[in-house]
Design an enzyme around this catalytic site. Structure first.
Site, PDB file in Angstrom:
ATOM      1  N   ARG A 240       0.740  -1.214   0.085  1.00 31.81           N
ATOM      2  CA  ARG A 240      -0.106  -0.068   0.112  1.00 31.81           C
ATOM      3  C   ARG A 240       0.667   1.147   0.073  1.00 31.81           C
ATOM      4  NH1 ARG A 240       0.757  -2.349   4.610  1.00 31.81           N
ATOM      5  NH2 ARG A 240       1.319  -1.377   6.254  1.00 31.81           N
TER       6      ARG A 240
ATOM      7  N   CYS B 185     -10.294  19.972  19.733  1.00 29.08           N
ATOM      8  CA  CYS B 185     -11.674  20.513  19.761  1.00 29.08           C
ATOM      9  C   CYS B 185     -12.708  19.434  19.636  1.00 29.08           C
ATOM     10  CB  CYS B 185     -11.984  21.229  18.707  1.00 29.08           C
ATOM     11  SG  CYS B 185     -11.183  22.917  18.875  1.00 29.08           S
TER      12      CYS B 185
ATOM     13  N   CYS C 298      -4.271  -1.326  12.157  1.00 28.05           N
ATOM     14  CA  CYS C 298      -3.761  -2.175  11.086  1.00 28.05           C
ATOM     15  C   CYS C 298      -3.491  -3.533  11.756  1.00 28.05           C
ATOM     16  CB  CYS C 298      -2.861  -1.536  10.137  1.00 28.05           C
ATOM     17  SG  CYS C 298      -1.435  -1.142  10.973  1.00 28.05           S
TER      18      CYS C 298
ATOM     19  N   THR D  88       1.667  11.602  18.120  1.00 25.41           N
ATOM     20  CA  THR D  88       2.351  12.528  17.165  1.00 25.41           C
ATOM     21  C   THR D  88       1.278  13.452  16.535  1.00 25.41           C
ATOM     22  OG1 THR D  88       3.715  10.975  16.513  1.00 25.41           O
ATOM     23  CG2 THR D  88       3.899  12.678  15.054  1.00 25.41           C
TER      24      THR D  88
END
Length: 343
Positions: A70, A173, A187, A133
């Site tokens: 992918r 938010c 995954c 991250t």
């Protein structure tokens, strides 16, 4: 814009939404792609071909066989060379478009370096594989008023959110805290199909083009698509929330390292990354000689050193990071790092 540029980009300059003026804006734009896995490679591929003039790709990881299903910028030759993803991506993107400036950085994106990475950027694209991250990225972009686009893809469904500080809701938010472990599909548990990645990344790349050229209807909410069940939905998110820690209170907890850590389990890898604060360049050749006595060194180049020991596969990068495969326990990974690499 030269005649050669006009020929290269003619199919998008005749599109009314871009035109020659929009193409000039693309050539002047500076875009950072954070993470060069499935989403990141697809996004970077689109932006390079579209003529984004200054493209930086940063990734902490190396290429593995299962990536080729992918991650569109990589092939078996890259795998055989044990290349970090950022290095292979830079080579491919330069081959795709030699007229643009491409920079690949082998680095972990964290609270210590994110502000220097985004400095001067027109736009930041999310190609990461973990929420910590993303929250660091959100804090930095909101703080400095730089738009960024979130992209997620797992199983057969994906999401895209365009975040414009001061105008749209940001990531915090919508989700004030990182989703608890085990509450979101990965995954590892749900898999992911390649066509879904192309769709989700294509939506985000289209948003990037619209933001840069200043045309088109920007997605000011969340787009959710499922390619297996043929659904496409848009959800309104409203503007910045006054009670949002980042937007409303300007309290950048992830950026200030009040939340988060130096180690993280990697999606789909049965692996943990260990990062040393401050980093520093390691003498990989010297370490390989030292490790030969206690471990099996399987690969070494200018970017990384890979060795097997105690049933674990450890990849050590020149910036002092390590990816330790064979465990998801951060305490085990930290112990192996201390034992074989040092403090």
């Amino acid at each position: 814009m030269t005649a050669q540029n006009l020929i290269r980009y003619i199919r998008q300059t005749i599109f009314p939404g871009i035109g020659e003026e929009g193409q000039r804006k693309l050539l002047d734009a500076r875009v950072l792609v954070v993470g060069c896995g499935a989403n990141g490679t697809n996004i970077a591929n689109h932006l390079a071909r579209a003529g984004v003039g200054h493209l930086t790709v940063v990734d902490r990881d190396f290429i593995e066989l299962n990536n080729l299903q992918r991650q569109l910028l990589f092939d078996e030759h890259d795998l055989a060379q044990n290349l970090p993803k950022a290095v292979a991506a830079e080579r491919k993107l330069r081959a795709i478009n030699s007229d643009i400036e491409v920079r690949g950085l082998v680095s972990d994106v964290n609270a210590e370096n994110i502000e220097s990475l985004i400095a001067g950027m027109t736009l930041v694209m999310d190609g990461t594989d973990n929420f910590e991250t993303r929250y660091i990225l959100n804090d930095a972009c909101v703080k400095h008023g730089i738009p960024w686009i979130y992209t997620g893809a797992v199983s057969s469904y994906g999401m895209s959110q365009t975040i414009i500080p001061g105008k749209t809701a940001c990531l915090r938010c919508l989700f004030a805290d990182i989703p608890p472990a085990g509450t979101t599909a990965t995954c590892d548990t749900a898999g992911v199909i390649g066509p879904l990645v192309s769709v989700a990344a294509g939506i985000s790349a289209s948003e990037a083009l619209k933001l840069i050229v200043g045309q088109g209807d920007i997605n000011e909410g969340v787009v959710h698509v499922d390619v297996w069940y043929n659904t496409y939905e848009q959800f309104a998110t409203g503007g910045p929330r006054p009670d949002c820690p980042a937007c409303g209170q300007r309290n950048f907890e992830f950026l200030n390292q009040e939340i988060g850590g130096q180690s993280v389990s990697l999606c789909g890898r049965n692996a943990v990354q260990i990062r040393q604060a401050g980093g520093g360049k390691l003498p990989l050749a010297h370490l390989a000689d030292r490790l030969n006595a206690v471990a099996t060194v399987t690969a070494r180049n200018d970017y990384l050193l890979r060795f097997e020991v105690d049933g674990y596969d450890i990849t050590l990068f020149a910036d002092a990071r390590a990816i330790i495969k064979g465990t998801q326990e951060e305490s085990v990974a930290r112990g192996l790092y201390a034992k074989y690499i040092g403090a």
